[in-house]
Structures are given as C-alpha cells and as structure tokens.
Enzyme design. Structure first.
Site, PDB file in Angstrom:
ATOM      1  CG  ASP A  23      -1.766  -1.216   1.315  1.00 49.71           C
ATOM      2  OD1 ASP A  23      -1.953  -1.781   0.296  1.00 49.71           O
ATOM      3  OD2 ASP A  23      -2.358  -1.394   2.587  1.00 49.71           O
ATOM      4  CE  LYS A  88      -3.748  -4.253   1.625  1.00 46.34           C
ATOM      5  NZ  LYS A  88      -4.033  -3.611   2.783  1.00 46.34           N
ATOM      6  CB  CYS A 121      -1.678  -2.572   5.850  1.00 46.16           C
ATOM      7  SG  CYS A 121      -3.523  -1.964   5.661  1.00 46.16           S
TER       8      CYS A 121
END
Length: 192
Positions: A23, A88, A121
């Site tokens: 990310d 996601k 994350c």
C-alpha cells in the site's frame, strides 16, 4: 505460539524470498511526514531493484485505490513487469483473495515486507503470515505510519511477536550472500 523448529535468526535468502510492497500509494503518502516518506520510497526502491536483479518475486498491494490512489509513482517506475498486483479493502494482505495462494504457489517460505501503515496493514500482514508458517522480515526503514508513536508501537509489537525486524540494506546483502555474487556490483551501485 511460534513453531520451535523455525529459526528466528535465519537469514534472508533470495531463492526463498518474496517481496511484498504494501500500500505505498500516492494519497496515503501525502499523509506521511515528508522525510519519512522519502526514506520509505528510497528503501523500497532499493528492495524492488535488488529483487529484480536477484530474481526475487515482487507483489504489490493497493488499499482501496479509488480513495487512496494508485501506487506511488517512484515505486511504480521501478516495479518489474512481472509484479503481481492485489487491490484490497482488508488490512492484512493475507486476507486478500489470491494473495496467500500466490505465495503458496511460489514455494518460497520467506516474505519481506515494506509499506504503509506500519501499525495497521504491515503489522496485520506480518502477524498473519507468521501464523501461516512463513518467516517474515519487516524492513524497518521501508515502513512508516502517519505518527511516530504508531510506527514505534508497530516495531515493538513485531519484535514481541518474534517477527524479524531488519534494515533494507541488511536484506539486500543477505540476498547477495557474497561479494563475488554476479549481481554484487550492480546492487552496490544502488547504494551510492
């Protein structure tokens, strides 16, 4: 509880590793302190370039790209064409459809993590992959959070859970293993 047969001090090995870039996205990057973002971009680019030279597969994830934007342009520019991409909404990459299967199919037992945010994350991915039996290495200089205390808390928790927390340069040199490696000079030039 950690499997007693897994060695927490084992080195990274290029033939056993997969790199996951978690990310590192344009809009999410805008929320990070400038110097911190630059450090993460520089060290993630180092990991990605070394991975390509040493045939380490690279996976990229993007958290809700409609809202947080696509992968940061500096990272995008160095990703190998063979990079697998997973969009996601879950925080842990391990919960993304196809991600775990992709790792299993690679038949590599080590996962290297860089990315954002360290306490969300990256942390959840590391904990889940460790629980699945992977040896996880988190590049502490290639992860970040918006707030320093969250970053530090993530590092503390990773260490308490016996996840390997290492520098990007350490990972790269462990992948090389020897100064006589054919990729040594090329990788050494990336460090200047």
């Amino acid at each position: 509880m950690r499997d007693e047969n897994r060695a927490a001090t084992q080195k990274c090995a290029a033939l056993a590793s997969t790199l996951t870039v978690v990310d590192i996205q344009e809009r999410l990057g805008e929320a990070m302190p400038g110097k911190v973002l630059n450090r993460v971009l520089q060290n993630t680019c180092l990991l990605v370039r070394a991975a390509e030279i040493l045939d380490v597969p690279v996976i990229r994830t993007e958290q809700y790209p409609k809202g947080l934007g696509k992968t940061h342009s500096q990272i995008e520019s160095v990703l190998p064409t063979t990079t697998e991409n997973f969009e996601k909404t879950t925080f842990s990459c391990a919960d993304v459809e196809g991600y775990s299967n992709h790792l299993k199919d690679s038949d590599r037992g080590q996962v290297i993590l860089s990315g954002m945010e360290a306490h969300i994350c990256v942390l959840q991915t590391a904990l889940d992959l460790d629980a699945e039996g992977y040896q996880v290495f988190v590049a502490e200089d290639a992860i970040c959070s918006r707030r320093l205390e969250n970053y530090q808390n993530a590092l503390d928790r990773l260490r308490q859970c016996e996840i390997n927390v290492v520098s990007s340069e350490s990972i790269v040199f462990e992948w090389l293993g020897n100064a006589t490696h054919p990729g040594f000079k090329t990788i050494q030039s990336l460090l200047r």
